[in-house]
Design a protein around this motif. Sequence first.
Motif, PDB file in Angstrom:
ATOM      1  N   ARG A  11       0.829  -1.209   0.000  1.00 42.89           N
ATOM      2  CA  ARG A  11       0.000   0.000   0.000  1.00 42.89           C
ATOM      3  C   ARG A  11       0.862   1.258   0.000  1.00 42.89           C
ATOM      4  O   ARG A  11       0.533   2.235  -0.654  1.00 42.89           O
ATOM      5  CB  ARG A  11      -0.966   0.001   1.178  1.00 42.89           C
ATOM      6  CG  ARG A  11      -0.277   0.164   2.523  1.00 42.89           C
ATOM      7  CD  ARG A  11      -1.249   0.329   3.676  1.00 42.89           C
ATOM      8  NE  ARG A  11      -0.506   0.610   4.860  1.00 42.89           N
ATOM      9  CZ  ARG A  11      -0.148  -0.282   5.762  1.00 42.89           C
ATOM     10  NH1 ARG A  11      -0.501  -1.541   5.622  1.00 42.89           N
ATOM     11  NH2 ARG A  11       0.547   0.074   6.820  1.00 42.89           N
ATOM     12  N   ARG A  15       0.963   4.043  -2.982  1.00 49.30           N
ATOM     13  CA  ARG A  15       0.718   5.462  -2.685  1.00 49.30           C
ATOM     14  C   ARG A  15       1.875   6.318  -3.204  1.00 49.30           C
ATOM     15  O   ARG A  15       1.658   7.341  -3.850  1.00 49.30           O
ATOM     16  CB  ARG A  15       0.538   5.651  -1.176  1.00 49.30           C
ATOM     17  CG  ARG A  15       0.425   7.074  -0.740  1.00 49.30           C
ATOM     18  CD  ARG A  15       0.221   7.230   0.759  1.00 49.30           C
ATOM     19  NE  ARG A  15       0.917   6.232   1.557  1.00 49.30           N
ATOM     20  CZ  ARG A  15       0.394   5.625   2.613  1.00 49.30           C
ATOM     21  NH1 ARG A  15      -0.810   5.911   3.021  1.00 49.30           N
ATOM     22  NH2 ARG A  15       1.092   4.755   3.296  1.00 49.30           N
ATOM     23  N   VAL A  57      -7.128   6.614   1.499  1.00 54.19           N
ATOM     24  CA  VAL A  57      -7.768   5.477   0.831  1.00 54.19           C
ATOM     25  C   VAL A  57      -6.777   4.338   0.611  1.00 54.19           C
ATOM     26  O   VAL A  57      -7.158   3.173   0.663  1.00 54.19           O
ATOM     27  CB  VAL A  57      -8.470   5.887  -0.492  1.00 54.19           C
ATOM     28  CG1 VAL A  57      -9.643   6.817  -0.220  1.00 54.19           C
ATOM     29  CG2 VAL A  57      -7.518   6.488  -1.490  1.00 54.19           C
ATOM     30  N   THR A  58      -5.507   4.676   0.398  1.00 52.90           N
ATOM     31  CA  THR A  58      -4.500   3.621   0.234  1.00 52.90           C
ATOM     32  C   THR A  58      -4.288   2.880   1.553  1.00 52.90           C
ATOM     33  O   THR A  58      -4.169   1.651   1.564  1.00 52.90           O
ATOM     34  CB  THR A  58      -3.169   4.208  -0.268  1.00 52.90           C
ATOM     35  OG1 THR A  58      -3.412   5.019  -1.407  1.00 52.90           O
ATOM     36  CG2 THR A  58      -2.200   3.108  -0.647  1.00 52.90           C
ATOM     37  N   LEU A  61      -7.242   0.634   2.113  1.00 54.24           N
ATOM     38  CA  LEU A  61      -7.123  -0.506   1.208  1.00 54.24           C
ATOM     39  C   LEU A  61      -6.157  -1.548   1.788  1.00 54.24           C
ATOM     40  O   LEU A  61      -6.470  -2.737   1.842  1.00 54.24           O
ATOM     41  CB  LEU A  61      -6.635  -0.012  -0.162  1.00 54.24           C
ATOM     42  CG  LEU A  61      -6.479  -1.012  -1.280  1.00 54.24           C
ATOM     43  CD1 LEU A  61      -7.829  -1.574  -1.696  1.00 54.24           C
ATOM     44  CD2 LEU A  61      -5.796  -0.348  -2.471  1.00 54.24           C
ATOM     45  N   TYR A  74     -11.030   3.388  -3.440  1.00 57.09           N
ATOM     46  CA  TYR A  74      -9.729   3.760  -3.986  1.00 57.09           C
ATOM     47  C   TYR A  74      -9.881   4.136  -5.465  1.00 57.09           C
ATOM     48  O   TYR A  74      -9.366   5.154  -5.924  1.00 57.09           O
ATOM     49  CB  TYR A  74      -8.762   2.593  -3.803  1.00 57.09           C
ATOM     50  CG  TYR A  74      -7.350   2.870  -4.230  1.00 57.09           C
ATOM     51  CD1 TYR A  74      -6.557   3.778  -3.549  1.00 57.09           C
ATOM     52  CD2 TYR A  74      -6.792   2.208  -5.318  1.00 57.09           C
ATOM     53  CE1 TYR A  74      -5.249   4.028  -3.934  1.00 57.09           C
ATOM     54  CE2 TYR A  74      -5.486   2.444  -5.706  1.00 57.09           C
ATOM     55  CZ  TYR A  74      -4.725   3.361  -5.016  1.00 57.09           C
ATOM     56  OH  TYR A  74      -3.434   3.604  -5.396  1.00 57.09           O
TER      57      TYR A  74
END
Length: 163
Positions: A11, A15, A57-58, A61, A74
């Motif tokens: 992640r 990002r 959001v990352t 996730l 995402y």
Amino acid sequence: MPMEGGRTPLRDRLRFVYIGIYWNNHHHLLHLCPTVNGGILWANLHLLFWLSLFPFVTAWLGENHFAALPALLYGLVLLAAALAYWLLQSRIIAFQGTDSKLRRALGSDWKGKMSPALYLLGIIAAALGHAWPALAAYVAVALLWLVPDRRIERALQDESEDA
């Protein structure tokens, strides 16, 4: 970046790559825009808002092991950022007029059209519960843009040769 088992989590790499892609392409884009107006400034702020959501959001996730709902959100944020980038380009082109350097550089802008389409495919896949195909679509877009936009680089090079 936090380390998990001696490695940077996927992640965090995702990002970093997306923010880097936007940073590089934004930098090139604004080189073709020596002056700005209020519309360009607001469009730029709009883009920065969506980019500011990438870390959240990352992280969501990654914390949910790339589940479908976080993959959907995402994708929505990625799509919103892509549309905000398009809006920024549009404001620059409108400000520069009919002989816009940016318009000439972009040409048919197949990458700009392909990106939202792939994001939409990813969003649909995530909505259907298929997170990994969604993520594959998002990574495909990142690969399209990994190298800064050569169309803009060529326009900048042509401009410096004319000077």
